[in-house]
Design an enzyme around this catalytic site. Sequence first.
Site, PDB file in Angstrom:
ATOM      1  N   MET A 144      24.822 -11.469  11.301  1.00 62.22           N
ATOM      2  CA  MET A 144      24.398 -12.466  10.319  1.00 62.22           C
ATOM      3  C   MET A 144      23.142 -13.220  10.772  1.00 62.22           C
ATOM      4  O   MET A 144      22.723 -13.122  11.917  1.00 62.22           O
ATOM      5  CB  MET A 144      25.529 -13.457  10.068  1.00 62.22           C
ATOM      6  N   HIS A 145      22.596 -13.966   9.834  1.00 67.04           N
ATOM      7  CA  HIS A 145      21.548 -14.979  10.064  1.00 67.04           C
ATOM      8  C   HIS A 145      20.164 -14.423  10.352  1.00 67.04           C
ATOM      9  O   HIS A 145      19.197 -15.192  10.412  1.00 67.04           O
ATOM     10  CB  HIS A 145      21.911 -15.918  11.220  1.00 67.04           C
ATOM     11  N   ASP A 187      29.279  -9.655   9.371  1.00 65.96           N
ATOM     12  CA  ASP A 187      30.171  -8.913  10.270  1.00 65.96           C
ATOM     13  C   ASP A 187      31.543  -9.540  10.430  1.00 65.96           C
ATOM     14  O   ASP A 187      32.560  -8.829  10.472  1.00 65.96           O
ATOM     15  CB  ASP A 187      29.504  -8.678  11.627  1.00 65.96           C
TER      16      ASP A 187
END
Length: 482
Positions: free
Chosen positions: A79-80, A235
């Site tokens: 992520m991110h 995830d």
Amino acid sequence: MYLGLDLGTSGVKAMLIDGDQAVIGVGHAALDVSRPHPGWSEQDPLDWIRATREAVGALKATHGAALSAVKGIGLSGHMHGATLIDAADQVLRPCILWNDTRSHVEAAAMDADPRFRAITGNIVFPGFTAPKLAWVAKNEPDVFARVAKVLLPKDFLRLWLTGEYLSDMSDSAGTAWLDTGARRWSAELLEATGLSERQMPGLVEGADPAGTLRDQLAAEWGMASGVTVAGGAGDNAASACGMGTVAEGQAFVSLGTSGVLFAANASYLPKPESAVHAFCHALPNTWHQMGVILSATDALNWLSGITGKAAGELTGELGNDLKAPCSVTFLPYLSGERTPHNDAKIRGAFIGLGHESSREVLTQTVLEGVSFAIRDNLEALKSAGTHISRVTAIGGGSRSRYWLASIATALGLPVDIPADGDFGAAFGAARLGLIAATGADPLSVCTAPKTAETIEPVAALAGAYEEAYGRYRSLYPAIRGL
């Protein structure tokens, strides 16, 4: 057949399952992380494409007939990450990853704006996407001026797979631009970052169809045309779908590169000041909370590199029977820390080293330090209104029975070990691909695996662990002052 693609930090995993959710085959391909400066962590998005081709190619070589019957593909990814592309879909710079802390100044400035916590339900952490764009605007203005789309890592893969600019709610909740309760982009927060909604992907739920596989790739992989690609998930939410952690009261602890204590919620329960993440789940009208530590197995792998012993050898030297905590304390802040400290600058430490501090002692101390960091997460989730009565363990670190006994005793909770099988993010992604392609009921698909064994807290060591945790808690403010 259904295919799950999980874009991890260290590699891509492709998992093929059948309609009964039996795993038919798995393909892997490795990825590297670039760290050009302290606190930086980057990857070339084109390398994700290379690794995906390799992973699916490995499946084709061993399970070509099954791969040709794929009807749905699900996506999972770390992520991110700030993946920036121009108007011609060309990558503008390496992706700034989830564990990159360069934008801590920008994150603090955004977090000081009360709109961000009020709308997103979260602290603006340095690892989130929005402060990374603020850093790019300040330090690479020529790049920022050319940004046509900001994509999360798995959604860059989706663009390659389908030609669509789309993302799901769970992944997008980690950007600091999503109105998490309303499940939509916040034009107000995007404007505060110098961006607009036209630079964002469209939003779908994780189990919804979100594009069709390009004919060129379908031909390359021996598939029929018209394969559905699901919205997918970040995830951790994908792992939750794989573990069946989708209903109120269910929880898991993940011992991967980072560590996660994840609890599913039937309602939106933000409490930003606790540093708990309150995100959308991958299924409609569900949310989740999670505490995140940045170094879980990463801490053990660091010790492995220092000692020259494989991680499995190090934990194997401890045996299976839990020992009382030793006098050395390890703070696992090798890359800073998220929950509960939100501190990008803090770094790890051994406290109490002596001549008697052998390799085995250091290994034991590293495992205990991560266990206590997860206990910090449990306390934070409690403060945010989430009650957890037991957890299921997943991730590479869960192979160590000693570590699971340490975590169970540190948390004071039973830890369930799922029956043999791979129920992680790739499996969860494949489940989302199945739902999107068939319209199946998500709750009937995302069921929990059978429990093979339960690791109970070691009652005789509960007091010693509580004392050691108190010592652990007292050390963060002490070293922060240094």
